[in-house]
Design an enzyme around this catalytic site. Structure first.
Site, PDB file in Angstrom:
ATOM      1  N   LEU A  15       0.827  -1.209   0.000  1.00  0.00           N
ATOM      2  CA  LEU A  15       0.000   0.000   0.000  1.00  0.00           C
ATOM      3  C   LEU A  15       0.864   1.264   0.000  1.00  0.00           C
ATOM      4  O   LEU A  15       0.717   2.151  -0.857  1.00  0.00           O
ATOM      5  CB  LEU A  15      -0.893  -0.018   1.239  1.00  0.00           C
ATOM      6  N   SER A 108       5.350  -0.515  12.092  1.00  0.00           N
ATOM      7  CA  SER A 108       3.881  -0.558  12.086  1.00  0.00           C
ATOM      8  C   SER A 108       3.353  -0.224  13.468  1.00  0.00           C
ATOM      9  O   SER A 108       3.959  -0.590  14.481  1.00  0.00           O
ATOM     10  CB  SER A 108       3.405  -1.951  11.695  1.00  0.00           C
ATOM     11  N   SER A 109       2.201   0.431  13.517  1.00  0.00           N
ATOM     12  CA  SER A 109       1.632   0.863  14.806  1.00  0.00           C
ATOM     13  C   SER A 109       1.269  -0.330  15.682  1.00  0.00           C
ATOM     14  O   SER A 109       1.112  -0.204  16.890  1.00  0.00           O
ATOM     15  CB  SER A 109       0.383   1.718  14.566  1.00  0.00           C
ATOM     16  N   CYS A 110       1.163  -1.531  15.083  1.00  0.00           N
ATOM     17  CA  CYS A 110       0.759  -2.673  15.926  1.00  0.00           C
ATOM     18  C   CYS A 110       1.930  -3.147  16.784  1.00  0.00           C
ATOM     19  O   CYS A 110       1.777  -4.024  17.636  1.00  0.00           O
ATOM     20  CB  CYS A 110       0.211  -3.812  15.078  1.00  0.00           C
ATOM     21  N   TYR A 137       3.854 -10.746  13.640  1.00  0.00           N
ATOM     22  CA  TYR A 137       4.157  -9.661  12.685  1.00  0.00           C
ATOM     23  C   TYR A 137       4.707  -8.455  13.424  1.00  0.00           C
ATOM     24  O   TYR A 137       5.720  -7.874  13.039  1.00  0.00           O
ATOM     25  CB  TYR A 137       2.871  -9.294  11.946  1.00  0.00           C
ATOM     26  N   LYS A 141       8.324  -6.344  13.098  1.00  0.00           N
ATOM     27  CA  LYS A 141       8.436  -4.905  12.807  1.00  0.00           C
ATOM     28  C   LYS A 141       9.230  -4.215  13.926  1.00  0.00           C
ATOM     29  O   LYS A 141      10.029  -3.325  13.682  1.00  0.00           O
ATOM     30  CB  LYS A 141       7.053  -4.270  12.673  1.00  0.00           C
ATOM     31  N   PRO A 164       3.979   4.135  11.062  1.00  0.00           N
ATOM     32  CA  PRO A 164       2.772   4.728  10.461  1.00  0.00           C
ATOM     33  C   PRO A 164       1.498   4.309  11.185  1.00  0.00           C
ATOM     34  O   PRO A 164       1.437   3.197  11.728  1.00  0.00           O
ATOM     35  CB  PRO A 164       2.780   4.169   9.029  1.00  0.00           C
ATOM     36  N   ASN A 166      -2.654   3.367  10.887  1.00  0.00           N
ATOM     37  CA  ASN A 166      -3.303   2.443   9.944  1.00  0.00           C
ATOM     38  C   ASN A 166      -3.545   3.143   8.606  1.00  0.00           C
ATOM     39  O   ASN A 166      -4.265   4.130   8.553  1.00  0.00           O
ATOM     40  CB  ASN A 166      -4.645   1.958  10.517  1.00  0.00           C
ATOM     41  N   HIS A 180      -7.110  -5.325   5.597  1.00  0.00           N
ATOM     42  CA  HIS A 180      -7.386  -4.517   6.790  1.00  0.00           C
ATOM     43  C   HIS A 180      -8.850  -4.074   6.736  1.00  0.00           C
ATOM     44  O   HIS A 180      -9.534  -4.261   5.728  1.00  0.00           O
ATOM     45  CB  HIS A 180      -6.457  -3.303   6.833  1.00  0.00           C
ATOM     46  N   ARG A 188     -16.680  -5.980   0.923  1.00  0.00           N
ATOM     47  CA  ARG A 188     -17.882  -6.693   1.355  1.00  0.00           C
ATOM     48  C   ARG A 188     -19.126  -5.824   1.226  1.00  0.00           C
ATOM     49  O   ARG A 188     -20.193  -6.293   0.854  1.00  0.00           O
ATOM     50  CB  ARG A 188     -17.694  -7.230   2.774  1.00  0.00           C
TER      51      ARG A 188
HETATM   52  O1  GFB Z   1      -7.661  -3.392  10.234  1.00  0.00           O
HETATM   53  P1  GFB Z   1      -7.638  -4.586  11.140  1.00  0.00           P
HETATM   54  O2  GFB Z   1      -7.742  -5.921  10.525  1.00  0.00           O
HETATM   55  O3  GFB Z   1      -6.327  -4.556  11.960  1.00  0.00           O
HETATM   56  O4  GFB Z   1      -8.875  -4.499  12.212  1.00  0.00           O
HETATM   57  P2  GFB Z   1      -5.825  -3.882  13.300  1.00  0.00           P
HETATM   58  C1  GFB Z   1      -9.221  -3.286  12.791  1.00  0.00           C
HETATM   59  C2  GFB Z   1     -10.542  -3.474  13.516  1.00  0.00           C
HETATM   60  O5  GFB Z   1     -11.576  -3.563  12.526  1.00  0.00           O
HETATM   61  C3  GFB Z   1     -10.669  -4.740  14.383  1.00  0.00           C
HETATM   62  C4  GFB Z   1     -12.473  -4.609  12.856  1.00  0.00           C
HETATM   63  O6  GFB Z   1     -11.358  -4.368  15.560  1.00  0.00           O
HETATM   64  C5  GFB Z   1     -11.558  -5.641  13.530  1.00  0.00           C
HETATM   65  O7  GFB Z   1     -12.342  -6.524  14.310  1.00  0.00           O
HETATM   66  N1  GFB Z   1     -13.134  -5.092  11.645  1.00  0.00           N
HETATM   67  C6  GFB Z   1     -14.463  -5.003  11.397  1.00  0.00           C
HETATM   68  C7  GFB Z   1     -12.554  -5.708  10.596  1.00  0.00           C
HETATM   69  N2  GFB Z   1     -14.774  -5.575  10.217  1.00  0.00           N
HETATM   70  C8  GFB Z   1     -13.597  -6.017   9.693  1.00  0.00           C
HETATM   71  C9  GFB Z   1     -13.264  -6.696   8.485  1.00  0.00           C
HETATM   72  O8  GFB Z   1     -14.107  -7.018   7.628  1.00  0.00           O
HETATM   73  N3  GFB Z   1     -11.952  -6.976   8.273  1.00  0.00           N
HETATM   74  C10 GFB Z   1     -10.980  -6.633   9.183  1.00  0.00           C
HETATM   75  N4  GFB Z   1      -9.691  -6.934   8.888  1.00  0.00           N
HETATM   76  N5  GFB Z   1     -11.254  -6.001  10.362  1.00  0.00           N
HETATM   77  C11 GFB Z   1      -3.570  -4.449  12.215  1.00  0.00           C
HETATM   78  C12 GFB Z   1      -2.576  -5.565  12.326  1.00  0.00           C
HETATM   79  O9  GFB Z   1      -4.359  -4.487  13.380  1.00  0.00           O
HETATM   80  O10 GFB Z   1      -2.954  -3.178  12.155  1.00  0.00           O
HETATM   81  C13 GFB Z   1      -1.626  -5.508  11.167  1.00  0.00           C
HETATM   82  O11 GFB Z   1      -3.291  -6.811  12.346  1.00  0.00           O
HETATM   83  C14 GFB Z   1      -1.087  -4.124  10.931  1.00  0.00           C
HETATM   84  O12 GFB Z   1      -0.561  -6.397  11.430  1.00  0.00           O
HETATM   85  C15 GFB Z   1      -2.165  -3.072  10.977  1.00  0.00           C
HETATM   86  O13 GFB Z   1      -0.142  -3.822  11.900  1.00  0.00           O
HETATM   87  C16 GFB Z   1      -1.567  -1.668  10.921  1.00  0.00           C
HETATM   88  O14 GFB Z   1      -5.743  -2.409  13.159  1.00  0.00           O
HETATM   89  O15 GFB Z   1      -6.602  -4.434  14.457  1.00  0.00           O
END
Ligand code: GFB
Length: 322
Positions: A15, A108-110, A137, A141, A164, A166, A180, A188
């Site tokens: 990205l 990454s912020s995570c 992951y 990082k 960074p 998200n 993400h 969806r």
């Molecule tokens: O963006 P996301 O997958 O990653 O999830 P993180 C953020 C929030 O969105 C969580 C909710 O609370 C998910 O439960 N969510 C709701 C969803 N609907 C959806 C969906 O359809 N798909 C996804 N993916 N989430 C990431 C790390 O954490 O942050 C990565 O897993 C990376 O490694 C990234 O570091 C910057 O923000 O929770």
């Protein structure tokens, strides 16, 4: 950075890497090497060394490294950790060997502690347990940051680490299970609208909050850091929009034009409760984000529709030639 600055952006398919390449090409601020098919597989240290020997980049942005949303992190922790560790070892090693004058490493912020005080300051890094869903992951990082610091200490290389917020935008992973939250929900919501579904499932409770920054703004912040920041401390790339996931879902549904109801599936993980960054050091250096959240969502969906149409044509063409 000037038009003659030999530059390499690893992760041109990521990205932020892609947004950065587009920005540098648009602004003519660099002589780019390793774009598209010319990019070496940075998990292969020999191929990476060979590339650096030829390209001799003066500025390196290390954006490569498999990443994904909470779903991918739960499904593929080994692949995520291995890919990021190997790539970072190769690129930082080659950058030092061939004398890059500046390297910006994208963490990454995570990698912050799950329960870090908000907004998260870089001093909080390493002071508590990370969010379990993305720990493999996140540890990779975090290790990348520490490797940058070790190179600075041992060899005096000008390697800086940026954390960074998200990111979202074009060329992201829009798969429903791997992406993400914003691209996954956009995919969806689009499909639900096309099918005329009555509801759209949102993972988790909708209560967690995230800070979102448009990929083009993150790219601008990376280029800004390359030119204006040489500090030992890592630097946060934020200044974005802090929203609850429920609000994000409503915004995405509105941009896509999905009119059904949202159903929150609490059997899915929430991940970290909050993830806002303290980006005051970056803002005090003079950087400012330039995209509003809604406008960035609309630009992302417009790109998604074009990419979807192109893919449909491609698939149609393939079917026709069978
Ligand atoms: O963006 P996301 O997958 O990653 O999830 P993180 C953020 C929030 O969105 C969580 C909710 O609370 C998910 O439960 N969510 C709701 C969803 N609907 C959806 C969906 O359809 N798909 C996804 N993916 N989430 C990431 C790390 O954490 O942050 C990565 O897993 C990376 O490694 C990234 O570091 C910057 O923000 O929770």
């Amino acid at each position: 950075m000037t038009p003659g600055t030999r530059t390499f952006v690893s992760g041109g398919n990521t990205l932020i890497g892609r947004a950065l390449i587009d920005l540098l090409l648009e602004e003519g601020r660099a002589e780019l090497f390793g774009v598209g098919r010319d990019e070496p597989d940075v998990t292969d240290s020999r191929a990476t060394e060979k590339f650096f020997e030829y390209a001799r980049p003066q500025v390196v942005f290390h954006c490569a490294g498999l990443s994904g949303g909470i779903g991918l992190n739960r499904a593929k922790p080994v692949e995520l950790m291995r890919d990021n560790l190997l790539g970072t070892l190769s690129v930082l090693g080659a950058a030092k060997t061939f004398g890059a004058r500046k390297l910006v490493y994208l963490a990454s912020s995570c990698a912050y502690p799950k329960l870090a005080a908000q907004p998260m300051r870089v001093e909080a890094l390493g002071t508590g347990a990370m969010e379990p869903t993305s720990e493999a992951y996140s540890t990779a990082k975090f290790a990348g940051w520490k490797l940058c610091a070790a190179y600075r200490r041992e060899f005096g290389t000008n390697f800086v680490t940026a954390f960074p917020a998200n990111g979202f935008g074009p060329h992201d992973d829009f798969t429903a299970d791997g992406g993400h939250v914003i691209p996954a929900l956009m995919r969806r919501a689009h499909d639900a609208k096309e099918r005329g579904d009555a509801e759209l499932v949102v993972w988790g409770t909708g209560a967690p909050r995230r800070e979102f920054v448009y990929a083009r703004d993150l790219a601008r912040a990376c280029a800004f850091v390359a030119e204006h920041y040489d500090g030992d401390a890592p630097i946060n790339l934020g200044g974005g929009t802090d929203l609850s996931i429920a609000d994000v879902a409503r915004e995405v549904a509105s941009v896509v034009g999905f009119r059904g109801r949202l159903r929150f599936d609490a059997t899915k993980p929430d991940g970290a409760p909050l993830k806002a960054l303290d980006s005051l050091p970056l803002l005090e250096l003079g950087w400012q984000p330039s995209y509003g959240f809604r406008a960035a969502l609309e630009e992302t969906y417009a790109w998604f529709l074009r990419a979807n149409a192109a893919r449909a044509v491609e698939t149609g063409r393939e079917l026709a030639t069978r």
